[in-house]
Enzyme design. Structure first.
Site, short mmCIF file in Angstrom:
data_model
loop_
_atom_site.label_atom_id
_atom_site.label_comp_id
_atom_site.label_asym_id
_atom_site.label_seq_id
_atom_site.Cartn_x
_atom_site.Cartn_y
_atom_site.Cartn_z
N ASP A 216 46.21 32.70 40.30
CA ASP A 216 47.07 33.81 39.90
C ASP A 216 46.87 34.95 40.88
O ASP A 216 46.26 34.76 41.94
CB ASP A 216 46.80 34.23 38.45
CG ASP A 216 45.42 34.82 38.23
OD1 ASP A 216 44.67 35.01 39.22
OD2 ASP A 216 45.08 35.11 37.07
N ARG B 143 48.73 41.15 27.41
CA ARG B 143 48.23 41.97 28.53
C ARG B 143 49.41 42.59 29.28
O ARG B 143 50.17 41.87 29.94
CB ARG B 143 47.38 41.15 29.49
CG ARG B 143 46.94 41.97 30.71
CD ARG B 143 45.75 41.37 31.46
NE ARG B 143 46.07 40.20 32.23
CZ ARG B 143 45.24 39.64 33.12
NH1 ARG B 143 44.03 40.17 33.32
NH2 ARG B 143 45.58 38.55 33.78
#
Length: 560
Positions: free
Chosen positions: A463, A178
């Protein structure tokens, strides 16, 4: 003289320049790699900036009272029959995926974890200090060629540190990468005097060094594409990937992607995003934490759409359930995977009863996903893989569930679907929820500024997405009264905690004052030395009259 030094000596407005130094970066940023990256920037960055400008214009319409909706100009794409390209063998069964940052130890553990796939995350799980970005690209090269190793430092004198190495390729998870989102720059790299797109840098550099080797093994390259908001942004990615394939001599459609549906605008364009990428897309993913963040951000000027505290915004909320079910229906109609969301829990080793409660939540969440028709799911910790796999194995005997068409979703009108997707969640805001948001945001931001993008806090793996929920909820609650007054309700009062306490800046100040007691010994915290800096940043962001689109943008200015 190194290649980096030669580039630094060039005029600032001409060519490719690197404005930082990290170990062994010249091995990655060779003259040919620099030329390749420069070509991506020159060909595609103007379109990227146009897409970002379109985001701003679209948000302005919503700020002025508009609502997201399905596009009239693309009705034919939604109503006509078509399919995406057949899935490659390596991506047919994705029942359990693990995600995490791109440091060598994490990459080795994730690839060896027993998951079907590993998403190596340059975005929400990685703090983009330059040394992290370079080390992450080196780890990717080592993972692809099978040479990646990590030697942990010794914990005690005279005791050797642990050695980490990859299993044979046949026992590894399939690698997906990603890159960072379209909205982010890589400030350490400039092309012709302008910062390079972080998306093009991350994906381009990985593809340049690894695409041929992965293609030779029928392993991609495969990518996850984050934070798209429109079909035009998906079409831009498709053209970038077409260009990369031609430039690197790959077969057409060799590069495959999965798109994270993690913004509210994107959920209204899922058919269009699949169509724009139809020759290479493998599926869509319910990036639910970013999606909740996007819901708050999109409705920042709508005081009638204030969310309750984060712990009450689960997938049983109507707007999230509608999002998941529409994603399944859309993907399966087109022959693509519908991937479920992240379980952020971490096993609680010192409290069996608390651990069982946490694991019960994971089991219920994964059972909901597989029963709804999802083709796979995400976990943040390797210990959750057997639990998730067992649930999917029991209820998904085949490689996927494309036969689950969710025709019940198709029965709704376009207006009914829109109303379901925009339904305001019901719930309350407790003092613990307010103070918890302050703590999570401060602790995560301090760790991020210190170079860590994936942080365990109270047995959850936080996160950037979960920190963004905490940050935007605080701003939304604190500015709700002002937004209501601006919208024509002069009698508006500030929202209240469950106990009747007004949510105002006095409450925020009290939360900051009480934070040292909650945090304990800062020396034991990841990024503990930057707590005061993080408090100052959060305080300024919360007081700002306009909600900052992304926490990581102003924070990035403080990174090396």
């Amino acid at each position: 003289m190194s290649a980096v030094m030669r580039r630094e000596s060039e005029p600032a407005t001409q060519g490719f320049s690197v404005r930082a130094v990290a170990e062994d970066q010249d091995q990655l940023l060779s003259a040919s790699a620099s030329e390749f990256l420069s070509g991506l920037h020159r060909r595609f960055d103007a379109r990227r900036l146009d897409c970002l400008a379109a985001r701003i214009a679209r948000q302005a319409e919503i700020d002025n009272g508009g609502l997201p909706d399905f596009r009239e100009d693309t009705r034919n794409i939604r109503q006509s029959d078509w399919k995406v390209a057949p899935l490659p063998a390596a991506l047919r069964d994705r029942r359990v995926e693990i995600t995490g940052p791109v440091d060598a130890k994490m990459v080795i553990n994730a690839l060896n974890s027993g998951a079907n796939c590993f998403m190596a995350d340059f975005e929400d799980s990685t703090s983009p200090i330059w040394k992290n970005m370079i080390a992450g690209q080196h780890a990717m090269r080592g993972a692809v060629d099978g040479t990646l190793e990590f030697h942990a430092p010794a914990r005690a004198e005279g005791t050797p540190g642990k050695h980490y190495a990859l299993k044979p390729a046949a026992g590894q998870a399939v690698l997906l990468v990603r890159p960072r989102g379209w909205h982010l720059d890589e400030k350490h790299v400039q092309v012709d005097g302008r910062p390079m797109s972080a998306s093009l840098f991350d994906l381009g550099l990985f593809a340049f060094h690894n695409a041929a080797a992965l293609a030779a093994r029928d392993r991609g390259p495969y990518f996850y594409l984050p934070k798209l908001e429109s079909m035009e942004e998906a079409a831009l990615w498709n053209d970038v990937l077409d260009h990369i394939e031609r430039t690197l001599g790959l077969a057409e459609g060799q590069i495959r992607v999965t798109v994270l549906i993690e913004t509210l605008p994107a959920v209204f364009q899922m058919d269009e995003i699949l169509h724009a990428l139809r020759s290479r897309i493998a599926g869509l993913n319910c990036g639910r934490w970013d999606y909740i963040f996007s819901y708050i951000k999109t409705f920042r000027a709508h005081p009638d759409r204030v969310l309750p505290e984060r712990g009450q915004v689960g997938m049983d909320q109507p707007f999230l359930r509608a999002y998941s079910e529409l994603l399944i229906h859309t993907c399966h109609r087109r022959g693509a995977h519908a991937m479920g969301g992240m379980a952020a829990q971490i096993p609680i080793s010192n409290d069996p009863a608390a651990n069982e409660r946490a694991m019960a939540k994971v089991r219920a969440d994964k059972l909901r996903e597989v029963t709804a028709g999802h083709d796979g799911t995400w976990v943040a910790h390797p210990a959750l893989i057997p639990l998730a796999r067992r649930i999917f194995d029991e209820r998904m005997p085949g490689a996927h569930q494309h036969h689950v068409l969710r025709e019940d979703v198709q029965a709704f009108t376009q207006r009914q679907l829109r109303d379901q997707l925009l339904t305001q969640p019901l719930g309350t805001i407790t003092r613990a929820g307010f103070d918890g948001n302050v703590e999570v945001c401060v602790r995560y931001l301090a760790a991020w500024l210190d170079g860590n993008g994936c942080v365990p806090i109270h047995w959850l793996m936080e996160d950037a997405a979960t920190a963004e929920i905490a940050r935007t909820q605080l701003w939304q609650w604190l500015h709700c009264q002002a937004q209501a007054i601006a919208a024509g309700n002069p009698q508006a009062e500030p929202p209240q905690l469950e106990d009747g306490t007004p949510i105002d800046f006095t409450l925020l100040e009290r939360a900051f004052i009480g934070l040292p007691v909650r945090l304990g010994d800062r020396r034991e915290l990841i990024g503990g030395s930057r707590i005061e800096e993080a408090i100052g940043m959060l305080d300024r962001l919360c007081h700002a009259d306009t909600l900052e689109d992304f926490l990581t943008v102003p924070a990035y200015r403080r990174l090396e």
